[in-house]
Every structure is written in C-alpha cells, then in structure tokens.
Design a protein around this motif. Structure first.
Motif, mmCIF file in Angstrom:
data_model
loop_
_atom_site.group_PDB
_atom_site.id
_atom_site.type_symbol
_atom_site.label_atom_id
_atom_site.label_comp_id
_atom_site.label_asym_id
_atom_site.label_seq_id
_atom_site.Cartn_x
_atom_site.Cartn_y
_atom_site.Cartn_z
ATOM 1 N N TYR A 1 0.833 -1.213 0.000
ATOM 2 C CA TYR A 1 0.000 0.000 0.000
ATOM 3 C C TYR A 1 0.863 1.257 0.000
ATOM 4 C CZ TYR A 1 -4.591 -2.208 0.810
ATOM 5 O OH TYR A 1 -5.768 -2.909 0.681
ATOM 6 N N LEU A 2 1.994 1.222 0.716
ATOM 7 C CA LEU A 2 2.860 2.406 0.796
ATOM 8 C C LEU A 2 3.487 2.738 -0.558
ATOM 9 C CD1 LEU A 2 4.504 1.895 4.315
ATOM 10 C CD2 LEU A 2 2.824 3.639 3.639
ATOM 11 N N VAL B 1 -15.479 0.369 1.420
ATOM 12 C CA VAL B 1 -15.035 1.638 2.004
ATOM 13 C C VAL B 1 -15.742 2.779 1.276
ATOM 14 C CG1 VAL B 1 -13.031 3.131 2.412
ATOM 15 C CG2 VAL B 1 -12.784 0.650 2.578
ATOM 16 N N PRO B 2 -16.394 3.675 2.020
ATOM 17 C CA PRO B 2 -17.098 4.772 1.347
ATOM 18 C C PRO B 2 -16.154 5.893 0.910
ATOM 19 C CG PRO B 2 -17.443 4.898 3.720
ATOM 20 C CD PRO B 2 -16.603 3.677 3.473
ATOM 21 N N VAL B 3 -16.501 6.536 -0.199
ATOM 22 C CA VAL B 3 -15.824 7.759 -0.642
ATOM 23 C C VAL B 3 -16.700 8.904 -0.155
ATOM 24 C CG1 VAL B 3 -14.997 9.079 -2.626
ATOM 25 C CG2 VAL B 3 -14.967 6.563 -2.702
ATOM 26 N N MET B 4 -16.149 9.752 0.713
ATOM 27 C CA MET B 4 -16.955 10.770 1.393
ATOM 28 C C MET B 4 -16.527 12.179 0.978
ATOM 29 S SD MET B 4 -18.439 8.790 3.987
ATOM 30 C CE MET B 4 -18.705 9.937 5.310
ATOM 31 N N ILE B 5 -17.525 13.039 0.813
ATOM 32 C CA ILE B 5 -17.255 14.465 0.633
ATOM 33 C C ILE B 5 -18.105 15.208 1.647
ATOM 34 C CG2 ILE B 5 -17.369 16.463 -0.907
ATOM 35 C CD1 ILE B 5 -16.993 14.582 -3.260
ATOM 36 N N ASP C 1 -6.034 -2.970 5.507
ATOM 37 C CA ASP C 1 -6.771 -2.606 4.284
ATOM 38 C C ASP C 1 -7.674 -1.400 4.548
ATOM 39 O OD1 ASP C 1 -6.080 -4.914 2.393
ATOM 40 O OD2 ASP C 1 -6.741 -5.965 4.194
ATOM 41 N N VAL C 2 -8.341 -1.403 5.694
ATOM 42 C CA VAL C 2 -9.239 -0.284 6.008
ATOM 43 C C VAL C 2 -8.443 1.026 5.992
ATOM 44 C CG1 VAL C 2 -10.729 0.774 7.749
ATOM 45 C CG2 VAL C 2 -10.827 -1.699 7.383
ATOM 46 N N TYR D 1 -5.547 1.921 4.609
ATOM 47 C CA TYR D 1 -4.997 2.404 3.333
ATOM 48 C C TYR D 1 -6.075 2.619 2.279
ATOM 49 C CZ TYR D 1 -0.521 1.984 5.504
ATOM 50 O OH TYR D 1 0.534 2.172 6.358
ATOM 51 N N LEU D 2 -7.113 1.807 2.303
ATOM 52 C CA LEU D 2 -8.195 2.035 1.331
ATOM 53 C C LEU D 2 -8.938 3.331 1.661
ATOM 54 C CD1 LEU D 2 -9.501 -1.622 0.909
ATOM 55 C CD2 LEU D 2 -8.101 -0.305 -0.703
ATOM 56 N N GLU D 3 -9.030 3.673 2.949
ATOM 57 C CA GLU D 3 -9.634 4.967 3.316
ATOM 58 C C GLU D 3 -8.782 6.119 2.765
ATOM 59 O OE1 GLU D 3 -10.382 4.672 7.647
ATOM 60 O OE2 GLU D 3 -12.462 5.086 7.113
ATOM 61 N N ARG D 4 -7.475 5.959 2.825
ATOM 62 C CA ARG D 4 -6.593 7.013 2.280
ATOM 63 C C ARG D 4 -6.766 7.134 0.773
ATOM 64 N NH1 ARG D 4 -0.980 6.363 5.777
ATOM 65 N NH2 ARG D 4 -2.017 6.350 7.787
ATOM 66 N N ILE D 5 -6.885 5.995 0.104
ATOM 67 C CA ILE D 5 -7.085 6.020 -1.350
ATOM 68 C C ILE D 5 -8.428 6.686 -1.678
ATOM 69 C CG2 ILE D 5 -7.522 4.511 -3.351
ATOM 70 C CD1 ILE D 5 -5.344 2.608 -2.089
ATOM 71 N N CYS D 6 -9.460 6.352 -0.904
ATOM 72 C CA CYS D 6 -10.781 6.955 -1.149
ATOM 73 C C CYS D 6 -10.765 8.457 -0.857
ATOM 74 C CB CYS D 6 -11.850 6.244 -0.317
ATOM 75 S SG CYS D 6 -12.249 4.597 -0.951
ATOM 76 N N ALA D 7 -9.962 8.871 0.126
ATOM 77 C CA ALA D 7 -9.852 10.308 0.424
ATOM 78 C C ALA D 7 -9.173 11.045 -0.727
ATOM 79 C CB ALA D 7 -9.074 10.511 1.725
#
Ligand code: SME
Length: 159
Positions: A16-17, A118-122, A144-145, A147-153
C-alpha cells in the motif's frame, strides 16, 4: 490475516505504501471521476490481484455500478442493502471476513467469500463506494481499512 504477512517479498502494508503515491500521481491532474475510478481499480488490481474490485456511485438515491475489474456484477444496490448499502447507510467501512455470516449480503458471484467496502466521502456525505471481494475467507483486515480509506480520500478530491 496478519499484517506481517509477506506476499511476494512485500508485506501488505509495504504494498500500500508503494501504491499510495502512484495513485495520487495518477489521479491528481485529472478531473474526470470515471477515469480516476477506473485507474484506481486497475492500480489496486495490478498490486493485489483481487477477485473483484470496483466502485458503485451514488446516483439518485441508489448505488450504480461504476468502473470495476472482475466478473460481471449487480448494477444497482439500494440504500441499506447488502454490504455496500450498509456502508453507505453507516458512512463507515465494512469488513466481512465471511460473507455467509453477513445478513443480507448480496451475492453477485457465488465464488466471493470475504469482502471489504469503504465509502468515498465528501463533507460527510457518501458519493461512492469502493467494494473489494476475495474468493478466500478472511482476506481483509485493519490494514486494508486504513490504506483504502486514504485512497478513497484522494479520490474524493477529484469528485
Ligand atoms: N456483495 C455486495 C454486492 C456487490 S458485489 O460484491 C460486486 C453487497 O453485498 O453489497
């Protein structure tokens, strides 16, 4: 699954890094959200070779299938339904080690055994959902939670 698990010489965290700056570079200069979602799923799949990885977009009060890689999938998911609709409703990631134990799980493919959404939030609102399926049980964890949150952000900035 232990975070220390080494896959092809790199831990999941190390993968992920490496992937995060690549995804940032891929999407930050592009405003088209479909193009960005398409490249995010491709990049994730090139790294992890998931059974299924894709996005659902919130469109007029329903989740509609967006860019994905893997077998054909359900096109529309209602608010609160399945793992994806639950993540949308709760505005939280949902980790499912065994899909058979998740009440209301929507089986787009019978080979799917575990899942992470993982949701994509605005500004606190869900605009899309990242859904990843594995054909093995217990494939996803807190790493996974994170890094996937970082990707979604990162992706959220391009919506
Ligand atoms: N299993 C999901 C449906 C989407 S597919 O897995 C691609 C769910 O329960 O929401």
């Amino acid at each position: 699954m232990a975070e220390e698990l080494i896959v092809k010489g790199q831990s999941k965290r190390e993968k992920y890094l490496v992937l995060l700056p690549q995804i940032k570079a891929l999407i930050e200069g592009e405003k088209d959200v479909i193009a960005n979602m398409a490249n995010v799923v491709a990049a994730l799949n090139q790294t992890f070779h998931f059974f299924w990885v894709g996005f659902y977009q919130v469109k007029e009060e329903v989740l509609v299938l967006g860019p994905f890689q893997g077998p054909v999938a359900c096109t529309r998911i209602q608010f609160g339904k399945g793992v994806c609709g639950t993540s949308w409703k709760e505005r939280q990631p949902v980790l499912v080690p065994d899909v058979n134990q998740f009440p209301g799980h929507i089986a787009c493919n019978s080979a799917s055994k575990s899942e992470i959404v993982v949701p994509v939030m605005i500004e606190g609102e869900v605009v899309a959902i990242l859904d990843i399926d594995s054909d093995e049980f217990d494939s996803f964890d807190a790493t996974d939670v994170i890094y996937l949150e970082r990707i979604c952000a990162l992706l959220a900035k391009t919506f």
